[in-house]
Write a protein that holds these residues in place. Sequence first.
Motif, PDB file in Angstrom:
ATOM      1  N   ALA A  89       0.867  -1.188   0.000  1.00  0.00           N
ATOM      2  CA  ALA A  89       0.000   0.000   0.000  1.00  0.00           C
ATOM      3  C   ALA A  89       0.900   1.234   0.000  1.00  0.00           C
ATOM      4  CB  ALA A  89      -0.903  -0.001   1.227  1.00  0.00           C
ATOM      5  N   VAL A  90       0.378   2.318  -0.548  1.00  0.00           N
ATOM      6  CA  VAL A  90       1.139   3.570  -0.555  1.00  0.00           C
ATOM      7  C   VAL A  90       0.677   4.375   0.655  1.00  0.00           C
ATOM      8  CG1 VAL A  90       1.704   5.650  -1.876  1.00  0.00           C
ATOM      9  CG2 VAL A  90       1.328   3.480  -3.061  1.00  0.00           C
ATOM     10  N   THR A  91       1.623   4.751   1.515  1.00  0.00           N
ATOM     11  CA  THR A  91       1.231   5.382   2.783  1.00  0.00           C
ATOM     12  C   THR A  91       1.636   6.855   2.876  1.00  0.00           C
ATOM     13  OG1 THR A  91       3.237   4.459   3.723  1.00  0.00           O
ATOM     14  CG2 THR A  91       1.201   3.265   4.144  1.00  0.00           C
ATOM     15  N   GLY A  92       2.479   7.311   1.950  1.00  0.00           N
ATOM     16  CA  GLY A  92       2.880   8.717   2.046  1.00  0.00           C
ATOM     17  C   GLY A  92       3.359   9.263   0.723  1.00  0.00           C
ATOM     18  N   MET A  93       3.336  10.589   0.630  1.00  0.00           N
ATOM     19  CA  MET A  93       3.757  11.270  -0.596  1.00  0.00           C
ATOM     20  C   MET A  93       4.394  12.606  -0.215  1.00  0.00           C
ATOM     21  SD  MET A  93       1.207  12.810  -3.483  1.00  0.00           S
ATOM     22  CE  MET A  93       0.674  14.191  -2.489  1.00  0.00           C
ATOM     23  N   LEU A  94       5.501  12.922  -0.883  1.00  0.00           N
ATOM     24  CA  LEU A  94       6.176  14.200  -0.629  1.00  0.00           C
ATOM     25  C   LEU A  94       6.681  14.736  -1.956  1.00  0.00           C
ATOM     26  CD1 LEU A  94       7.577  16.321   1.201  1.00  0.00           C
ATOM     27  CD2 LEU A  94       9.384  14.664   1.609  1.00  0.00           C
ATOM     28  N   LYS A  95       6.276  15.965  -2.275  1.00  0.00           N
ATOM     29  CA  LYS A  95       6.711  16.546  -3.551  1.00  0.00           C
ATOM     30  C   LYS A  95       7.600  17.754  -3.284  1.00  0.00           C
ATOM     31  CE  LYS A  95       3.900  18.815  -6.362  1.00  0.00           C
ATOM     32  NZ  LYS A  95       2.845  19.091  -7.335  1.00  0.00           N
ATOM     33  N   THR A  96       8.720  17.804  -4.004  1.00  0.00           N
ATOM     34  CA  THR A  96       9.645  18.926  -3.862  1.00  0.00           C
ATOM     35  C   THR A  96       9.995  19.475  -5.241  1.00  0.00           C
ATOM     36  OG1 THR A  96      11.602  17.518  -3.997  1.00  0.00           O
ATOM     37  CG2 THR A  96      10.738  17.938  -1.795  1.00  0.00           C
ATOM     38  N   GLY A  97      10.548  20.670  -5.238  1.00  0.00           N
ATOM     39  CA  GLY A  97      10.999  21.275  -6.483  1.00  0.00           C
ATOM     40  C   GLY A  97      11.434  22.702  -6.218  1.00  0.00           C
ATOM     41  N   SER A  98      12.183  23.263  -7.153  1.00  0.00           N
ATOM     42  CA  SER A  98      12.650  24.645  -6.969  1.00  0.00           C
ATOM     43  C   SER A  98      11.626  25.621  -7.522  1.00  0.00           C
ATOM     44  CB  SER A  98      13.957  24.857  -7.726  1.00  0.00           C
ATOM     45  OG  SER A  98      14.939  24.071  -7.145  1.00  0.00           O
ATOM     46  N   LYS A  99      11.529  26.760  -6.866  1.00  0.00           N
ATOM     47  CA  LYS A  99      10.623  27.817  -7.342  1.00  0.00           C
ATOM     48  C   LYS A  99      11.360  29.146  -7.276  1.00  0.00           C
ATOM     49  CE  LYS A  99       6.619  25.734  -7.793  1.00  0.00           C
ATOM     50  NZ  LYS A  99       5.374  25.918  -8.458  1.00  0.00           N
ATOM     51  N   GLY A 100      11.144  29.971  -8.239  1.00  0.00           N
ATOM     52  CA  GLY A 100      11.688  31.322  -8.175  1.00  0.00           C
ATOM     53  C   GLY A 100      10.786  32.164  -7.283  1.00  0.00           C
ATOM     54  N   LEU A 101      11.333  32.700  -6.207  1.00  0.00           N
ATOM     55  CA  LEU A 101      10.510  33.419  -5.227  1.00  0.00           C
ATOM     56  C   LEU A 101      11.169  34.734  -4.810  1.00  0.00           C
ATOM     57  CD1 LEU A 101       9.788  30.544  -2.639  1.00  0.00           C
ATOM     58  CD2 LEU A 101       8.242  31.330  -4.447  1.00  0.00           C
ATOM     59  N   TYR A 102      10.318  35.705  -4.469  1.00  0.00           N
ATOM     60  CA  TYR A 102      10.792  36.876  -3.724  1.00  0.00           C
ATOM     61  C   TYR A 102      10.446  36.621  -2.273  1.00  0.00           C
ATOM     62  CZ  TYR A 102      11.769  39.999  -7.608  1.00  0.00           C
ATOM     63  OH  TYR A 102      12.315  40.580  -8.713  1.00  0.00           O
ATOM     64  N   VAL A 103      11.413  36.684  -1.393  1.00  0.00           N
ATOM     65  CA  VAL A 103      11.108  36.486   0.024  1.00  0.00           C
ATOM     66  C   VAL A 103      11.659  37.655   0.843  1.00  0.00           C
ATOM     67  CG1 VAL A 103      10.930  33.970   0.002  1.00  0.00           C
ATOM     68  CG2 VAL A 103      13.153  35.014   0.307  1.00  0.00           C
ATOM     69  N   PHE A 104      10.942  37.939   1.914  1.00  0.00           N
ATOM     70  CA  PHE A 104      11.327  39.044   2.788  1.00  0.00           C
ATOM     71  C   PHE A 104      11.761  38.491   4.138  1.00  0.00           C
ATOM     72  CE2 PHE A 104       8.695  40.879  -0.392  1.00  0.00           C
ATOM     73  CZ  PHE A 104       9.126  42.193  -0.549  1.00  0.00           C
ATOM     74  N   ASP A 105      12.832  39.058   4.688  1.00  0.00           N
ATOM     75  CA  ASP A 105      13.209  38.657   6.054  1.00  0.00           C
ATOM     76  C   ASP A 105      12.450  39.538   7.049  1.00  0.00           C
ATOM     77  OD1 ASP A 105      14.581  41.043   6.243  1.00  0.00           O
ATOM     78  OD2 ASP A 105      16.572  40.151   6.017  1.00  0.00           O
ATOM     79  N   ARG A 106      12.723  39.344   8.319  1.00  0.00           N
ATOM     80  CA  ARG A 106      11.955  40.080   9.339  1.00  0.00           C
ATOM     81  C   ARG A 106      12.175  41.590   9.271  1.00  0.00           C
ATOM     82  NH1 ARG A 106       9.632  36.463  12.516  1.00  0.00           N
ATOM     83  NH2 ARG A 106      10.729  34.476  12.657  1.00  0.00           N
TER      84      ARG A 106
END
Length: 194
Positions: A89-106
């Motif tokens: 049986a399949v019990t888990g799934m995890l998807k990853t990949g790169s994304k171009g993002l703008y992120v702000f720090d605190r």
Amino acid sequence: MEFKFSVNELFKQPIVELNQNLIPPGFSGDRRALWDTVNKVSEVINAMGEASAKAQGLSKPITTADRLRNSEHRLYLLVDQQANSGKGAVTGMLKTGSKGLYVFDREGQHYQVSPPCVLDFYVHDTRQRTGLGKRLFEHMLQKEGIEPVKMAIDRPSEKLLGFLNKHYGLHSPVKQMNNYVVYDGFFPKASDNN
Ligand code: ACO
């Protein structure tokens, strides 16, 4: 999650990694076998994607076989080889990949980055909180050679925030306008620029 076909015949290892070709590691066979395999893999991905969306209260799945096929994402599936009378049986799934993002720090400083991201993560409803998520996540970290703090998380649920806090000590998420979340150690340090 169980299927009418044998999951163990499709996936030979307890954790399998899939990409856009939808061919499981260790596949061998002719064109007809390939077609049959890709159909079954698609059925598994679509069913797990639906279940994940349902668990997250989303109207549409984030993960489908078609979307994986048209992406450079990686999909890890966790298999319980003993389940379903030995069919697996399949019990888990995890998807990853790169994304171009703008992120702000605190401090409001912004960065244009393309980090590895956690895009979709799901452990079957009957198996949550038994350590399977940790097993799958650890496998991914090792395969991708990445630390959790260097990943951006797409729309994390409360369960995933709890998971990251419990297993990786990540707390006080820095929530972004684009619905991603990162943590303090994500940002390059000023000294990294020297
Ligand atoms: N309530 C609160 N925290 C939870 C819950 C829950 N129902 N389930 C798991 N957690 C967190 C807790 O920190 C828990 O530790 P605790 O039991 O001591 O409180 C820890 O996760 C358990 O670790 P594991 O057993 O390794 O995790 P699990 O196998 O449950 O996998 C996952 C974690 C994937 C988040 C799973 O709970 C799940 O599928 N939840 C539903 C779907 C979901 O929310 N997915 C994340 C969406 S966001 C995204 O994918 C980017």
